[in-house]
Design a protein around this motif. Structure first.
Motif, PDB file in Angstrom:
ATOM      1  N   GLU A  67       0.834  -1.206   0.000  1.00  0.00           N
ATOM      2  CA  GLU A  67       0.000   0.000   0.000  1.00  0.00           C
ATOM      3  C   GLU A  67       0.868   1.255   0.000  1.00  0.00           C
ATOM      4  O   GLU A  67       0.567   2.232  -0.694  1.00  0.00           O
ATOM      5  N   GLN A  68       1.947   1.209   0.764  1.00  0.00           N
ATOM      6  CA  GLN A  68       2.853   2.349   0.823  1.00  0.00           C
ATOM      7  C   GLN A  68       3.510   2.572  -0.540  1.00  0.00           C
ATOM      8  O   GLN A  68       3.602   3.700  -1.015  1.00  0.00           O
ATOM      9  N   PHE A  69       3.965   1.502  -1.163  1.00  0.00           N
ATOM     10  CA  PHE A  69       4.588   1.627  -2.486  1.00  0.00           C
ATOM     11  C   PHE A  69       3.605   2.183  -3.505  1.00  0.00           C
ATOM     12  O   PHE A  69       3.971   2.976  -4.369  1.00  0.00           O
ATOM     13  N   TYR A  70       2.348   1.755  -3.396  1.00  0.00           N
ATOM     14  CA  TYR A  70       1.328   2.269  -4.313  1.00  0.00           C
ATOM     15  C   TYR A  70       1.120   3.769  -4.080  1.00  0.00           C
ATOM     16  O   TYR A  70       1.044   4.544  -5.038  1.00  0.00           O
ATOM     17  N   SER A  71       1.061   4.170  -2.813  1.00  0.00           N
ATOM     18  CA  SER A  71       0.863   5.594  -2.515  1.00  0.00           C
ATOM     19  C   SER A  71       2.061   6.429  -2.958  1.00  0.00           C
ATOM     20  O   SER A  71       1.918   7.605  -3.271  1.00  0.00           O
ATOM     21  N   GLU A  72       3.239   5.808  -3.002  1.00  0.00           N
ATOM     22  CA  GLU A  72       4.439   6.505  -3.483  1.00  0.00           C
ATOM     23  C   GLU A  72       4.609   6.351  -4.986  1.00  0.00           C
ATOM     24  O   GLU A  72       5.634   6.738  -5.542  1.00  0.00           O
ATOM     25  N   GLU A  73       3.630   5.733  -5.609  1.00  0.00           N
ATOM     26  CA  GLU A  73       3.587   5.510  -7.055  1.00  0.00           C
ATOM     27  C   GLU A  73       4.724   4.609  -7.549  1.00  0.00           C
ATOM     28  O   GLU A  73       5.192   4.734  -8.680  1.00  0.00           O
ATOM     29  N   LYS A  74       5.150   3.679  -6.691  1.00  0.00           N
ATOM     30  CA  LYS A  74       6.144   2.693  -7.106  1.00  0.00           C
ATOM     31  C   LYS A  74       5.454   1.486  -7.734  1.00  0.00           C
ATOM     32  O   LYS A  74       6.102   0.701  -8.419  1.00  0.00           O
ATOM     33  N   PHE A  75       4.178   1.319  -7.447  1.00  0.00           N
ATOM     34  CA  PHE A  75       3.345   0.261  -8.026  1.00  0.00           C
ATOM     35  C   PHE A  75       2.177   0.897  -8.750  1.00  0.00           C
ATOM     36  O   PHE A  75       1.659   1.931  -8.322  1.00  0.00           O
ATOM     37  N   THR A  76       1.767   0.251  -9.816  1.00  0.00           N
ATOM     38  CA  THR A  76       0.504   0.657 -10.454  1.00  0.00           C
ATOM     39  C   THR A  76      -0.631  -0.014  -9.690  1.00  0.00           C
ATOM     40  O   THR A  76      -0.405  -0.922  -8.877  1.00  0.00           O
ATOM     41  N   LYS A  77      -1.844   0.384  -9.988  1.00  0.00           N
ATOM     42  CA  LYS A  77      -3.011  -0.220  -9.341  1.00  0.00           C
ATOM     43  C   LYS A  77      -3.077  -1.719  -9.655  1.00  0.00           C
ATOM     44  O   LYS A  77      -3.386  -2.537  -8.786  1.00  0.00           O
ATOM     45  N   GLU A  78      -2.750  -2.081 -10.886  1.00  0.00           N
ATOM     46  CA  GLU A  78      -2.769  -3.486 -11.302  1.00  0.00           C
ATOM     47  C   GLU A  78      -1.716  -4.307 -10.543  1.00  0.00           C
ATOM     48  O   GLU A  78      -1.985  -5.421 -10.096  1.00  0.00           O
ATOM     49  N   GLU A  79      -0.506  -3.730 -10.421  1.00  0.00           N
ATOM     50  CA  GLU A  79       0.559  -4.425  -9.679  1.00  0.00           C
ATOM     51  C   GLU A  79       0.163  -4.607  -8.213  1.00  0.00           C
ATOM     52  O   GLU A  79       0.376  -5.676  -7.635  1.00  0.00           O
ATOM     53  N   LEU A  80      -0.426  -3.574  -7.650  1.00  0.00           N
ATOM     54  CA  LEU A  80      -0.866  -3.646  -6.266  1.00  0.00           C
ATOM     55  C   LEU A  80      -1.905  -4.755  -6.091  1.00  0.00           C
ATOM     56  O   LEU A  80      -1.799  -5.576  -5.180  1.00  0.00           O
ATOM     57  N   ASN A  81      -2.896  -4.795  -6.981  1.00  0.00           N
ATOM     58  CA  ASN A  81      -3.946  -5.815  -6.888  1.00  0.00           C
ATOM     59  C   ASN A  81      -3.371  -7.222  -7.029  1.00  0.00           C
ATOM     60  O   ASN A  81      -3.746  -8.134  -6.282  1.00  0.00           O
ATOM     61  N   THR A  84      -1.256  -8.022  -3.908  1.00  0.00           N
ATOM     62  CA  THR A  84      -2.135  -8.115  -2.749  1.00  0.00           C
ATOM     63  C   THR A  84      -2.900  -9.433  -2.741  1.00  0.00           C
ATOM     64  O   THR A  84      -3.011 -10.082  -1.692  1.00  0.00           O
ATOM     65  N   LYS A  85      -3.400  -9.860  -3.889  1.00  0.00           N
ATOM     66  CA  LYS A  85      -4.144 -11.120  -3.968  1.00  0.00           C
ATOM     67  C   LYS A  85      -3.274 -12.304  -3.559  1.00  0.00           C
ATOM     68  O   LYS A  85      -3.719 -13.188  -2.831  1.00  0.00           O
ATOM     69  N   LYS A  86      -2.026 -12.307  -4.019  1.00  0.00           N
ATOM     70  CA  LYS A  86      -1.111 -13.402  -3.674  1.00  0.00           C
ATOM     71  C   LYS A  86      -0.852 -13.461  -2.173  1.00  0.00           C
ATOM     72  O   LYS A  86      -0.915 -14.523  -1.561  1.00  0.00           O
ATOM     73  N   VAL A  87      -0.584 -12.309  -1.583  1.00  0.00           N
ATOM     74  CA  VAL A  87      -0.272 -12.274  -0.156  1.00  0.00           C
ATOM     75  C   VAL A  87      -1.522 -12.572   0.677  1.00  0.00           C
ATOM     76  O   VAL A  87      -1.448 -13.280   1.687  1.00  0.00           O
ATOM     77  N   GLU A  88      -2.672 -12.086   0.238  1.00  0.00           N
ATOM     78  CA  GLU A  88      -3.913 -12.377   0.958  1.00  0.00           C
ATOM     79  C   GLU A  88      -4.219 -13.880   0.937  1.00  0.00           C
ATOM     80  O   GLU A  88      -4.719 -14.426   1.920  1.00  0.00           O
ATOM     81  N   ALA A  89      -3.891 -14.546  -0.171  1.00  0.00           N
ATOM     82  CA  ALA A  89      -4.078 -15.997  -0.242  1.00  0.00           C
ATOM     83  C   ALA A  89      -3.138 -16.700   0.749  1.00  0.00           C
ATOM     84  O   ALA A  89      -3.540 -17.658   1.423  1.00  0.00           O
ATOM     85  N   GLN A  90      -1.912 -16.205   0.861  1.00  0.00           N
ATOM     86  CA  GLN A  90      -0.968 -16.777   1.823  1.00  0.00           C
ATOM     87  C   GLN A  90      -1.438 -16.549   3.260  1.00  0.00           C
ATOM     88  O   GLN A  90      -1.313 -17.431   4.114  1.00  0.00           O
TER      89      GLN A  90
END
Length: 119
Positions: A67-81, A84-90
């Motif tokens: 989330e922090q990387f996304y807010s700093e624009e290091k990730f796109t919304k697609e990369e974040l999603n 996030t899905k992978k880690v949420e599954a873990q």
């Protein structure tokens, strides 16, 4: 030589002494030994649960960093999603493992209590 063998027979050979030593019961009662085994099993399961909770905390920290990387624009919304899905599954899998270990712990404690009620 014959007197040596005779004296060994009279005093008992080393093998005979070993057999006698093996037949001497342990000074610890079987109740104490069973309690120790149950206690060790309970401790081991508690440690496994703690390790799984630590793993879950690390995964949650990873989500926060995403989330922090996304807010700093290091990730796109697609990369974040995607990440996030992978880690949420873990995290979900880890939570299932924790629940299974907690159920095992409860069962072990219940069996221990049932086994020691008569003492």
């Amino acid at each position: 030589l014959s007197t040596f063998l005779f004296s060994m027979k009279r005093s008992g050979s080393f093998d005979e002494k070993r057999k006698v030593d093996e037949r001497i019961p342990s000074r610890r009662s079987s109740k104490a030994q069973r309690s120790e085994v149950w206690g060790n099993q309970i401790q081991l399961t508690k440690q496994e649960i703690l390790k799984l909770r630590e793993k879950e905390n690390k995964l949650n920290d990873r989500l926060a960093r995403f989330e922090q990387f996304y807010s700093e624009e290091k990730f796109t919304k697609e990369e974040l999603n995607e990440k996030t899905k992978k880690v949420e599954a873990q995290i979900a899998e880890t939570q299932k493992e924790i629940q299974a270990k907690e159920a095992k712990l409860e069962e072990t404690i219940k069996k221990f209590e049932e086994a020691t009620q008569g003492y």
